[in-house]
Write a protein that holds these residues in place. Structure first.
Motif, short mmCIF file in Angstrom:
data_model
loop_
_atom_site.label_atom_id
_atom_site.label_comp_id
_atom_site.label_asym_id
_atom_site.label_seq_id
_atom_site.Cartn_x
_atom_site.Cartn_y
_atom_site.Cartn_z
N GLU A 128 14.87 19.72 -20.14
CA GLU A 128 13.65 19.89 -19.35
C GLU A 128 12.68 20.90 -19.99
O GLU A 128 13.10 21.77 -20.74
CB GLU A 128 14.00 20.36 -17.93
N LEU A 129 11.41 20.72 -19.67
CA LEU A 129 10.38 21.68 -20.07
C LEU A 129 10.47 22.91 -19.18
O LEU A 129 11.01 22.84 -18.06
CB LEU A 129 9.00 21.06 -19.92
N LEU A 130 9.84 24.00 -19.63
CA LEU A 130 9.84 25.22 -18.81
C LEU A 130 9.22 24.96 -17.43
O LEU A 130 9.75 25.38 -16.40
CB LEU A 130 9.08 26.33 -19.54
N GLU A 131 8.11 24.21 -17.43
CA GLU A 131 7.45 23.98 -16.13
C GLU A 131 8.32 23.15 -15.18
O GLU A 131 8.25 23.31 -13.97
CB GLU A 131 6.05 23.37 -16.28
N VAL A 168 14.09 22.61 -23.33
CA VAL A 168 13.02 22.70 -24.33
C VAL A 168 12.55 24.15 -24.49
O VAL A 168 12.23 24.59 -25.60
CB VAL A 168 11.84 21.76 -23.94
N TRP A 169 12.59 24.92 -23.40
CA TRP A 169 12.14 26.31 -23.46
C TRP A 169 13.08 27.19 -24.28
O TRP A 169 12.74 28.34 -24.59
CB TRP A 169 11.98 26.88 -22.04
N ALA A 170 14.24 26.67 -24.65
CA ALA A 170 15.20 27.48 -25.42
C ALA A 170 15.25 27.07 -26.88
O ALA A 170 15.99 27.66 -27.66
CB ALA A 170 16.60 27.34 -24.80
N GLY A 172 14.23 27.02 -30.52
CA GLY A 172 13.48 27.76 -31.53
C GLY A 172 12.75 28.97 -30.97
O GLY A 172 11.90 29.55 -31.64
N THR A 173 13.07 29.36 -29.75
CA THR A 173 12.34 30.45 -29.11
C THR A 173 13.14 31.75 -29.08
O THR A 173 12.60 32.80 -28.73
CB THR A 173 12.04 30.09 -27.63
N GLY A 174 14.43 31.64 -29.39
CA GLY A 174 15.29 32.83 -29.27
C GLY A 174 15.80 33.00 -27.86
O GLY A 174 16.69 33.81 -27.60
N LYS A 175 15.27 32.20 -26.90
CA LYS A 175 15.75 32.29 -25.51
C LYS A 175 16.88 31.28 -25.33
O LYS A 175 16.66 30.08 -25.48
CB LYS A 175 14.65 31.90 -24.52
N THR A 176 18.06 31.77 -25.03
CA THR A 176 19.19 30.86 -24.82
C THR A 176 19.40 30.70 -23.33
O THR A 176 19.24 31.67 -22.59
CB THR A 176 20.48 31.47 -25.40
N ALA A 177 19.79 29.50 -22.91
CA ALA A 177 20.20 29.35 -21.51
C ALA A 177 21.46 30.20 -21.34
O ALA A 177 22.25 30.33 -22.27
CB ALA A 177 20.50 27.88 -21.22
N GLY A 210 22.23 22.88 -26.90
CA GLY A 210 21.34 23.23 -28.01
C GLY A 210 20.18 24.06 -27.53
O GLY A 210 19.64 23.82 -26.44
N GLY A 211 19.79 25.03 -28.33
CA GLY A 211 18.67 25.90 -27.97
C GLY A 211 19.01 27.34 -28.31
O GLY A 211 19.70 28.01 -27.55
N SER A 212 18.57 27.76 -29.53
CA SER A 212 18.80 29.13 -29.99
C SER A 212 20.27 29.53 -30.00
O SER A 212 20.62 30.67 -29.68
CB SER A 212 17.96 30.12 -29.16
N VAL A 213 21.12 28.58 -30.38
CA VAL A 213 22.54 28.93 -30.57
C VAL A 213 22.65 29.74 -31.86
O VAL A 213 22.06 29.39 -32.88
CB VAL A 213 23.42 27.65 -30.66
#
Ligand SMILES: O=C[C@H](O)COP(=O)(O)O
Length: 250
Positions: A128-131, A168-170, A172-177, A210-213
């Protein structure tokens, strides 16, 4: 018992020689393939060369395919082409394909069906997107992507499918779930797949996060019951960080 799976998605990074060097450094690090399945998703042009350094247990994933067999589709690459280069897997529905290249769920589903029909394993990405998360509709969004992505697949086809949850918000952003965020969504996905295909298929399904692992968070993420591995972007581009991730079990 689901065996962990970790795949490095290089995206549009690394030349062929850079990729070969990276793969050789990772292999030299002696990852225990009894403990973890792992592999690489290089660019199309590097698949054939990278294959030379892998064994049959490694995952070699294309980052995309087109859904037609062949024909006048300039710039596209078919399932048969990536198979002939040595790929045994393809990443489909990645958020960069969905959002930058405007791939719809319908197109992604055509690609999923084509890949499975041709014998490729599929890593179907959803997220999902951040929004959408802020609006509280992240579960609905992700389950819709799962349902539409898997449309037309039977139980046998599902043996070739891995789902990657990538908020999606995580990416390449450095923010991990958090571990709990990931576990909650992975549990939702598994229970949804169980309704579609039954408990056995759902229990065997590997669901990656997946997301800033990175080396610093892999252990915690992998401790979640329903997190079966990772699709790693940035941290898979350097042997040192990818090897640390692959050795999460140490
Ligand atoms: O396919 C990988 C994901 O997009 C994650 O990328 P990242 O690890 O650079 O956030």
């Amino acid at each position: 018992m689901r065996k962990p799976l970790i795949v490095g998605n290089w995206k549009m990074n690394l030349t062929i020689s850079e990729g070969v060097n990276l793969v050789n450094s990772v292999i030299d690090a002696g990852i225990d393939q009894l403990k973890v399945d792992y592999g690489f998703a290089p660019s199309f042009v590097a698949l054939g060369e990278i294959k030379k350094y892998l064994n049959d247990s490694h995952i070699l994933a294309a980052q995309n395919i087109y859904f037609e067999d062949s024909g006048a589709f300039t710039g596209e690459v078919s399932a048969d082409m990536v198979i002939s280069a040595g790929a045994n897997c393809v990443i489909l529905g990645h958020s960069e394909r969905r959002h930058i290249f405007k791939e719809s769920d319908e197109i992604i589903n055509k690609k999923v069906r084509q890949a499975v029909d041709k014998g490729l394993n599929v890593i179907l990405c959803v997220g999902e997107l951040l929004e959408e998360r802020e609006a509280g509709c992240e579960v609905e969004t992700v389950l819709r992507q799962v349902a539409l992505g898997l449309k037309g697949l039977n139980s046998d086809d599902m043996k070739k499918v891995v789902i990657a949850y990538e908020p999606v918000w995580a990416i390449g952003t450095g923010k991990t779930a958090s571990k709990d965020d990931a576990e909650t969504m992975h549990r939702e996905i598994r229970s949804f797949v169980s309704k579609l295909y039954g408990e056995n298929i759902a229990n065997d399904l590997r669901i990656l996060y997946g997301g800033s692992v990175k080396p610093e968070n892999i252990k915690e993420l992998m401790s979640a019951e329903n997190v079966d591995g990772a699709l790693v972007g940035g941290a898979s581009l350097k042997a040192e960080s990818f090897v640390k991730i692959l050795k999460f079990y140490e």
